[in-house]
Design a protein around this motif. Sequence first.
Motif, PDB file in Angstrom:
ATOM      1  N   GLN A 101     -10.466 -15.212 -17.467  1.00 51.13           N
ATOM      2  CA  GLN A 101     -10.331 -13.755 -17.360  1.00 51.13           C
ATOM      3  C   GLN A 101     -10.676 -13.271 -15.966  1.00 51.13           C
ATOM      4  N   ASP A 102     -11.616 -13.979 -15.320  1.00 46.80           N
ATOM      5  CA  ASP A 102     -11.985 -13.625 -13.949  1.00 46.80           C
ATOM      6  C   ASP A 102     -10.809 -13.849 -13.009  1.00 46.80           C
ATOM      7  N   ILE A 103     -10.019 -14.905 -13.272  1.00 43.60           N
ATOM      8  CA  ILE A 103      -8.834 -15.172 -12.424  1.00 43.60           C
ATOM      9  C   ILE A 103      -7.830 -14.019 -12.524  1.00 43.60           C
ATOM     10  N   PHE A 104      -7.508 -13.633 -13.782  1.00 41.05           N
ATOM     11  CA  PHE A 104      -6.514 -12.555 -13.955  1.00 41.05           C
ATOM     12  C   PHE A 104      -7.055 -11.233 -13.458  1.00 41.05           C
ATOM     13  N   HIS A 105      -8.355 -11.012 -13.626  1.00 35.17           N
ATOM     14  CA  HIS A 105      -8.948  -9.769 -13.122  1.00 35.17           C
ATOM     15  C   HIS A 105      -8.914  -9.729 -11.596  1.00 35.17           C
ATOM     16  N   SER A 106      -9.184 -10.890 -10.973  1.00 38.79           N
ATOM     17  CA  SER A 106      -9.150 -10.960  -9.499  1.00 38.79           C
ATOM     18  C   SER A 106      -7.725 -10.767  -8.997  1.00 38.79           C
ATOM     19  N   VAL A 107      -6.740 -11.340  -9.692  1.00 39.07           N
ATOM     20  CA  VAL A 107      -5.321 -11.166  -9.312  1.00 39.07           C
ATOM     21  C   VAL A 107      -4.945  -9.691  -9.360  1.00 39.07           C
ATOM     22  N   ASP A 108      -5.431  -9.024 -10.416  1.00 41.89           N
ATOM     23  CA  ASP A 108      -5.129  -7.600 -10.553  1.00 41.89           C
ATOM     24  C   ASP A 108      -5.750  -6.806  -9.415  1.00 41.89           C
ATOM     25  N   GLN A 109      -6.986  -7.155  -9.023  1.00 44.54           N
ATOM     26  CA  GLN A 109      -7.638  -6.462  -7.914  1.00 44.54           C
ATOM     27  C   GLN A 109      -6.876  -6.693  -6.592  1.00 44.54           C
ATOM     28  N   VAL A 110      -6.490  -7.956  -6.379  1.00 45.33           N
ATOM     29  CA  VAL A 110      -5.783  -8.261  -5.132  1.00 45.33           C
ATOM     30  C   VAL A 110      -4.451  -7.530  -5.084  1.00 45.33           C
ATOM     31  N   LEU A 175       2.256 -10.244 -16.776  1.00 43.46           N
ATOM     32  CA  LEU A 175       0.907 -10.695 -16.399  1.00 43.46           C
ATOM     33  C   LEU A 175      -0.051 -10.580 -17.597  1.00 43.46           C
ATOM     34  N   GLU A 176       0.110  -9.483 -18.362  1.00 42.16           N
ATOM     35  CA  GLU A 176      -0.733  -9.333 -19.543  1.00 42.16           C
ATOM     36  C   GLU A 176      -0.437 -10.422 -20.574  1.00 42.16           C
ATOM     37  N   THR A 177       0.884 -10.718 -20.721  1.00 40.99           N
ATOM     38  CA  THR A 177       1.284 -11.775 -21.656  1.00 40.99           C
ATOM     39  C   THR A 177       0.696 -13.121 -21.219  1.00 40.99           C
ATOM     40  N   ALA A 178       0.770 -13.375 -19.918  1.00 42.50           N
ATOM     41  CA  ALA A 178       0.236 -14.635 -19.404  1.00 42.50           C
ATOM     42  C   ALA A 178      -1.277 -14.734 -19.658  1.00 42.50           C
ATOM     43  N   GLN A 179      -1.998 -13.625 -19.457  1.00 47.48           N
ATOM     44  CA  GLN A 179      -3.457 -13.646 -19.662  1.00 47.48           C
ATOM     45  C   GLN A 179      -3.808 -13.866 -21.132  1.00 47.48           C
ATOM     46  N   GLU A 180      -3.128 -13.107 -22.013  1.00 47.91           N
ATOM     47  CA  GLU A 180      -3.438 -13.224 -23.432  1.00 47.91           C
ATOM     48  C   GLU A 180      -3.097 -14.606 -23.963  1.00 47.91           C
ATOM     49  N   THR A 181      -1.946 -15.113 -23.561  1.00 51.11           N
ATOM     50  CA  THR A 181      -1.528 -16.428 -24.050  1.00 51.11           C
ATOM     51  C   THR A 181      -2.475 -17.521 -23.569  1.00 51.11           C
ATOM     52  N   ILE A 212       4.913 -22.373 -25.451  1.00 48.79           N
ATOM     53  CA  ILE A 212       5.779 -21.581 -26.335  1.00 48.79           C
ATOM     54  C   ILE A 212       5.903 -20.142 -25.880  1.00 48.79           C
ATOM     55  N   ALA A 213       5.206 -19.795 -24.805  1.00 52.55           N
ATOM     56  CA  ALA A 213       5.239 -18.407 -24.332  1.00 52.55           C
ATOM     57  C   ALA A 213       6.623 -18.083 -23.738  1.00 52.55           C
ATOM     58  N   ALA A 214       7.083 -16.878 -24.020  1.00 54.07           N
ATOM     59  CA  ALA A 214       8.415 -16.435 -23.528  1.00 54.07           C
ATOM     60  C   ALA A 214       8.242 -15.781 -22.169  1.00 54.07           C
ATOM     61  N   VAL A 215       8.104 -16.562 -21.164  1.00 55.55           N
ATOM     62  CA  VAL A 215       7.954 -16.094 -19.780  1.00 55.55           C
ATOM     63  C   VAL A 215       8.846 -16.942 -18.881  1.00 55.55           C
ATOM     64  N   SER A 216       8.900 -16.564 -17.641  1.00 56.61           N
ATOM     65  CA  SER A 216       9.720 -17.302 -16.672  1.00 56.61           C
ATOM     66  C   SER A 216       9.144 -18.694 -16.443  1.00 56.61           C
ATOM     67  N   ASP A 218       8.514 -20.316 -13.716  1.00 56.34           N
ATOM     68  CA  ASP A 218       7.465 -20.374 -12.686  1.00 56.34           C
ATOM     69  C   ASP A 218       6.127 -19.878 -13.230  1.00 56.34           C
ATOM     70  N   LEU A 219       6.192 -18.745 -13.952  1.00 54.91           N
ATOM     71  CA  LEU A 219       4.946 -18.221 -14.524  1.00 54.91           C
ATOM     72  C   LEU A 219       4.376 -19.183 -15.557  1.00 54.91           C
ATOM     73  N   LEU A 220       5.247 -19.843 -16.339  1.00 54.05           N
ATOM     74  CA  LEU A 220       4.790 -20.791 -17.343  1.00 54.05           C
ATOM     75  C   LEU A 220       4.027 -21.945 -16.699  1.00 54.05           C
ATOM     76  N   GLU A 221       4.553 -22.432 -15.548  1.00 49.66           N
ATOM     77  CA  GLU A 221       3.861 -23.505 -14.839  1.00 49.66           C
ATOM     78  C   GLU A 221       2.465 -23.057 -14.394  1.00 49.66           C
ATOM     79  N   ALA A 222       2.394 -21.807 -13.914  1.00 45.61           N
ATOM     80  CA  ALA A 222       1.087 -21.297 -13.482  1.00 45.61           C
ATOM     81  C   ALA A 222       0.128 -21.157 -14.668  1.00 45.61           C
ATOM     82  N   MET A 223       0.673 -20.691 -15.815  1.00 44.12           N
ATOM     83  CA  MET A 223      -0.161 -20.539 -17.004  1.00 44.12           C
ATOM     84  C   MET A 223      -0.672 -21.901 -17.496  1.00 44.12           C
ATOM     85  N   ILE A 224       0.231 -22.899 -17.446  1.00 42.48           N
ATOM     86  CA  ILE A 224      -0.190 -24.230 -17.892  1.00 42.48           C
ATOM     87  C   ILE A 224      -1.300 -24.767 -17.000  1.00 42.48           C
TER      88      ILE A 224
END
Length: 732
Positions: A101-110, A175-181, A212-216, A218-224
């Motif tokens: 959560q700190d990663i996604f929060h920091s991304v949002d701040q940046v 981004l929210e989908t990526a964080q929740e998943t 199984i997440a329905a994202v792009s 590139d984003l899926l690779e980052a999420m993994i």
Amino acid sequence: MSKRSSIDQQAWWKNLKNHRYLRIFIFVFLGIFTYGMLVTNVIPETLEVEQGTVSDQDIRSPLTIENKLETERLQLEASDAVEPVYSKKTRYAQNQLERIQDIFHSVDQVQSQIDERISEIEEASNNSNEDDMTIEELSDSEQLDLLEELLPTETIEQISDDAFLILLETTGEDLETAQETTTSAVYDVMEEEIPMDEVDDAKDRVESKVAIAAVSPDLLEAMIEISRFGITANYMMDEDATQEARESAIEAVEPVMIREGQLLVEEGQVITGEIYQQLSLVGLTEEVPLYYPYIGLAIIISLLIAMLAYYLNDAKTSLQTNNTHLLMYSTIYMLTLILLKLVSLTHVIDLNGITFLAPVAMGTMLLTTLLQSRVAIFTSMIFAIIASIMFNSESSGIVNYTHGIYIFFSGLAGVFFLSKSQRMMRMLQTGIFVSFINILVVIAILLLKNAQYGWFDIGTNVGFAFLSGFISVVLAIGLLPFVEAGFGVLSPTRLIELSNPNHPLLRKILLEAPGTYHHSVVVANLAEAACESVGANGLLARVGSYYHDIGKTRRPHFFIENQMKIKNPHDNISPHLSKTIIIAHPYDGADMLKSHKLPKEIVDIAEQHHGTSLLKYFYHKAKQNDDKDEIEEKEFRYPGPKAQSKEAALVGFADCVEAAVRSMQHPTTEKIENLVRKILLDRLTDGQFDDCDLTLKELNKAATSICETLQGTFHSRIEYPEDDLSKKEDNV
């Protein structure tokens, strides 16, 4: 009767017995003697054995001791056998979720900061193409810099820059989908137990959940990549629980003990290193210091002698001040130890129970007869402790509790039965009583051992215990006269011997002063009863009364009880001469008793029974005759000393009472009692009881006892009719 010379009459002992350091020397000598009797029983037994050799005998442990090396080895094995304790760390899942959560929060701040920076740059630029390119290049680089400032180093190092850039480029619902998943997948996997060796499998499981997440793509690779980063081991060894389990295992290990009597080596067995270590541990090899047992024995004996010295110096007995009696006690003590030592050496005879012959009751019987039963009881405890070491040849250890218990009860039996009466027949009966107690103790010991004894073994044990009582009483009776004579002790047996009317001095009184003899017999009855009423020695008072007026035999006719049908010689001499003759008789008697070597107690009674009392008759007669000169009262007083003991004081009191009552006309119970009380008051106010420890209560008891005895002596008689009386006189 032969005259016996006691040690008190020896010149060398008279000079020595009052020496200030004599008592210390006696107790030190007793300690040295006891040490000498026991030192051979504590000499360490060492074996000439070496590792690898074959034992030529069975070797047993002489003591009980812990084998600490073996105990430590078993404890180490128990500790090593404990499996590590694992537990699930629930906090680890929460920590990993917070990192993601700190990663996604920091991304949002940046992203917010970048948007602000782009707006500022656009306002400052001229909207040229070149400037637009510069803005794009600076924004990618600065995004990473800004993100690195917000995230921990560990996170920056484990996640690639591409993954961060993809997240920075993702906005809105993606981004929210990526964080929740990602967080949901990591949570699901971290809820399970993940050992260290299954971390890779857990990361694969979380990857499959994220895929199984329905994202792009590139984003899926980052999420993994981020989800795999969020997986870590949460099931691992609990150091505290593991240490506690190991400590419990160590505590559960029982200490390895080498028991007393345990067989360490069998005959013909090879002595291994482990066996040799056990032999060293119990002190059977030459590697062990040999002086420890000697020091231990010295400490034990020092404590015993110190306790004995304290008790004998504190107990209210003659041992407190009389060094002759202390020497006698020491002699009996040493003689008893010598007999015990001789019996202990009979263990070499292969006869079961022969050491139960130990005649310890002899010592306690002699001490009871000659001194006091409490002293004998205390000494029996010391004998028991000493015997438990002295008879250890039959035990594998340094102390033989069997013989310690046996000696203790045997010694006490010789005290309890004899203390009630000390007549010769009572001593013989005591021997039977001691034998009976010995048999009971031996039977109890055999039962406690719970072994299968044959009838022959039981018979020998009981038989020797039975003989011990008879040997004890025979030795006690045989030694008693020698000890009494040698140390001048006035035992009941000796007193009974002195009361024999055939004694030369008693026959002298009977033949030369029959009136005095009769007077002495009556005084003996009164004094004995009085002494027994106050707890004093009645037998001593009786025998002392027999001899208290022996000095009158030098001038028997100058004493009124011997003036039968003769004129009183005092009528023809001066009161001063009469006084001199009368006053001399206690001291003449003391000299005669000393010359016949009678005990000091008897001599003291003869010398002290008049104390410093006043010869009232001759004093008043002298005052009447000498009208001019002043007569001093002290000239007509006995020079003393006053009575130093209860017996001497009561003999003197009874002497006065008998003389006064004998002179009464028509004595009645009331007259006798009034006279006795008056004499008691006169002697009390005259200070004749000041040097003895008689209390007023005891004096009252003594007076009552004397009155009762006199009532029996001067009882009323039937008055015969006058005619019958004259007929009786004619027949005489």
